[in-house]
Design an enzyme around this catalytic site. Structure first.
Site, PDB file in Angstrom:
ATOM      1  N   HIS A  55      38.629  -7.378  11.499  1.00 55.14           N
ATOM      2  CA  HIS A  55      39.705  -8.336  11.783  1.00 55.14           C
ATOM      3  C   HIS A  55      40.580  -8.520  10.559  1.00 55.14           C
ATOM      4  O   HIS A  55      40.281  -7.988   9.492  1.00 55.14           O
ATOM      5  CB  HIS A  55      39.150  -9.661  12.302  1.00 55.14           C
ATOM      6  CG  HIS A  55      38.377 -10.466  11.294  1.00 55.14           C
ATOM      7  ND1 HIS A  55      37.191 -10.038  10.754  1.00 55.14           N
ATOM      8  CD2 HIS A  55      38.620 -11.680  10.728  1.00 55.14           C
ATOM      9  CE1 HIS A  55      36.729 -10.960   9.915  1.00 55.14           C
ATOM     10  NE2 HIS A  55      37.576 -11.954   9.868  1.00 55.14           N
ATOM     11  N   HIS A  57      41.519 -10.918   8.423  1.00 52.29           N
ATOM     12  CA  HIS A  57      41.406 -11.833   7.284  1.00 52.29           C
ATOM     13  C   HIS A  57      41.353 -11.077   5.952  1.00 52.29           C
ATOM     14  O   HIS A  57      40.760 -10.006   5.849  1.00 52.29           O
ATOM     15  CB  HIS A  57      40.183 -12.735   7.439  1.00 52.29           C
ATOM     16  CG  HIS A  57      40.405 -13.858   8.414  1.00 52.29           C
ATOM     17  ND1 HIS A  57      39.383 -14.537   9.025  1.00 52.29           N
ATOM     18  CD2 HIS A  57      41.560 -14.413   8.875  1.00 52.29           C
ATOM     19  CE1 HIS A  57      39.890 -15.461   9.824  1.00 52.29           C
ATOM     20  NE2 HIS A  57      41.201 -15.407   9.760  1.00 52.29           N
ATOM     21  N   ASP A  59      39.804 -11.383   3.196  1.00 55.75           N
ATOM     22  CA  ASP A  59      38.538 -11.001   2.562  1.00 55.75           C
ATOM     23  C   ASP A  59      37.849  -9.844   3.302  1.00 55.75           C
ATOM     24  O   ASP A  59      36.739  -9.452   2.950  1.00 55.75           O
ATOM     25  CB  ASP A  59      37.593 -12.213   2.423  1.00 55.75           C
ATOM     26  CG  ASP A  59      37.209 -12.828   3.748  1.00 55.75           C
ATOM     27  OD1 ASP A  59      38.078 -12.953   4.636  1.00 55.75           O
ATOM     28  OD2 ASP A  59      36.022 -13.197   3.915  1.00 55.75           O
ATOM     29  N   HIS A  60      38.530  -9.276   4.304  1.00 53.54           N
ATOM     30  CA  HIS A  60      38.020  -8.101   5.020  1.00 53.54           C
ATOM     31  C   HIS A  60      38.939  -6.884   4.864  1.00 53.54           C
ATOM     32  O   HIS A  60      38.513  -5.765   5.119  1.00 53.54           O
ATOM     33  CB  HIS A  60      37.838  -8.426   6.510  1.00 53.54           C
ATOM     34  CG  HIS A  60      36.818  -9.506   6.727  1.00 53.54           C
ATOM     35  ND1 HIS A  60      35.576  -9.257   7.249  1.00 53.54           N
ATOM     36  CD2 HIS A  60      36.849 -10.834   6.438  1.00 53.54           C
ATOM     37  CE1 HIS A  60      34.881 -10.385   7.288  1.00 53.54           C
ATOM     38  NE2 HIS A  60      35.640 -11.361   6.793  1.00 53.54           N
ATOM     39  N   HIS A 111      37.007 -16.026  16.636  1.00 54.44           N
ATOM     40  CA  HIS A 111      37.232 -16.302  15.206  1.00 54.44           C
ATOM     41  C   HIS A 111      38.688 -15.960  14.881  1.00 54.44           C
ATOM     42  O   HIS A 111      39.420 -16.764  14.305  1.00 54.44           O
ATOM     43  CB  HIS A 111      36.254 -15.463  14.387  1.00 54.44           C
ATOM     44  CG  HIS A 111      36.464 -15.538  12.909  1.00 54.44           C
ATOM     45  ND1 HIS A 111      36.192 -16.673  12.171  1.00 54.44           N
ATOM     46  CD2 HIS A 111      36.915 -14.615  12.008  1.00 54.44           C
ATOM     47  CE1 HIS A 111      36.469 -16.442  10.883  1.00 54.44           C
ATOM     48  NE2 HIS A 111      36.909 -15.203  10.772  1.00 54.44           N
ATOM     49  N   ASP A 131      32.930 -11.427  11.220  1.00 56.33           N
ATOM     50  CA  ASP A 131      32.746 -12.884  11.166  1.00 56.33           C
ATOM     51  C   ASP A 131      32.540 -13.478  12.563  1.00 56.33           C
ATOM     52  O   ASP A 131      32.860 -14.659  12.785  1.00 56.33           O
ATOM     53  CB  ASP A 131      33.977 -13.551  10.533  1.00 56.33           C
ATOM     54  CG  ASP A 131      34.081 -13.288   9.044  1.00 56.33           C
ATOM     55  OD1 ASP A 131      33.162 -12.675   8.473  1.00 56.33           O
ATOM     56  OD2 ASP A 131      35.103 -13.688   8.458  1.00 56.33           O
ATOM     57  N   HIS A 169      28.992 -12.014   5.823  1.00 58.55           N
ATOM     58  CA  HIS A 169      28.795 -13.060   4.814  1.00 58.55           C
ATOM     59  C   HIS A 169      27.316 -13.425   4.678  1.00 58.55           C
ATOM     60  O   HIS A 169      26.565 -13.361   5.650  1.00 58.55           O
ATOM     61  CB  HIS A 169      29.560 -14.345   5.189  1.00 58.55           C
ATOM     62  CG  HIS A 169      31.038 -14.245   5.055  1.00 58.55           C
ATOM     63  ND1 HIS A 169      31.698 -14.492   3.873  1.00 58.55           N
ATOM     64  CD2 HIS A 169      31.997 -13.924   5.962  1.00 58.55           C
ATOM     65  CE1 HIS A 169      33.002 -14.331   4.057  1.00 58.55           C
ATOM     66  NE2 HIS A 169      33.225 -13.983   5.315  1.00 58.55           N
TER      67      HIS A 169
HETATM   68 ZN   LIG Z   1      37.280 -13.978   9.051  1.00 55.66          ZN
END
Ligand SMILES: [Zn+2]
Length: 257
Positions: A55, A57, A59-60, A111, A131, A169
């Site tokens: 996805h 975001h 941090d991905h 999410h 996530d 995570h």
């Molecule tokens: Zn995320």
């Protein structure tokens, strides 16, 4: 033989590395940061053949540009033009191959609306779920709504019990502390808390978990279970009895836990 190992990034992200010694190459899942990926690839003497994105975001996907420039990997990801650098857009039911292993794409919105997961069926089933499903918990519902997220989690809950769950995570201890508040009398959960605390005390990841363990201990996969409804009712927190209502209650509680 495929070797799967975590690369730690930021404060609590795992970038999963799938290393194939035969070809001297690797795939990574959700490279939020390029530096730790490059460091691990150098250490192992591997080149980067491919990337799986779940996805949008940061941090991905934050490491995509640098990894593309350095290795020119084939980048798979969801149908979201906002993510720069996707070579192959994937949708529900699409099939891809990673070092000879077939993976099926599952759309799991909630999410985020673009979220997908990668599932390999076989003797040792594997799930890379970003996530959406966490060890002992699930992602916050940022872009979808609770019924949508519940539906996505149900599709993951229906996978074989032995499926190893690689989430993005290390949130497990906090998730399990919340799960204990929801279901204080769940024995499987109590055992999992002890095991996870020991694992973290050794400095090791609690991930991957597996679907069977999640079904027994993760409150977000237990919204249709009488035991979880009874536990909520006993605490005066039951606001409705359908799985969607129970999920909405539990997710809302976790958001403020
Ligand atoms: Zn995320």
């Amino acid at each position: 033989m495929l070797d799967i190992q975590p690369i730690e990034a930021f404060s609590d992200n795992y970038i999963w590395l799938l290393a194939d010694a035969d070809s001297g190459t690797a795939f990574v899942v959700d490279p939020g940061d390029a530096a730790p990926v490059v460091a691990r690839l150098e250490e192992l003497g591997l080149a980067l053949a491919g990337v799986l994105v779940t996805h949008h975001h940061f941090d991905h996907v934050g490491g995509l540009a640098a990894l593309r420039e350095r290795y020119e990997p084939l980048v798979y990801g969801p149908d979201n033009p906002a993510i720069e650098g996707i070579d192959r857009v994937l949708r529900q039911g699409d099939s891809i191959e990673v070092f000879g292993l077939p993976f099926t794409v599952l759309e799991v919105p909630g999410h985020t609306l673009d979220h997908i997961a990668y599932f390999h069926d076989g003797d040792n089933p594997l799930l890379f779920c970003g996530d959406t499903l966490f060890a002992g918990g699930c992602g916050r519902v940022f872009e979808g709504n609770p019924p949508m997220m519940l539906q996505s989690l149900k599709s993951l809950a229906a996978l074989p019990a032995a499926t190893r769950v690689y989430c993005a995570h290390e949130y497990t201890l906090a998730n399990l502390a919340f799960a204990r508040a929801v279901e204080p009398d769940n024995d499987a959960l109590a055992a999992r808390v002890s095991a996870a605390e020991a694992t973290r005390a050794r400095g090791e990841p609690t991930v991957p978990s597996d679907i069977g363990l999640e079904l027994a201990t993760n409150p977000f996969l237990r919204c249709g279970e009488g035991a979880l409804r009874d536990a909520l009712a006993g605490q005066g927190r039951l606001e409705g009895t359908t799985p969607a209502e129970v999920f909405t209650t539990v997710r809302g509680w976790k958001d403020n836990f």
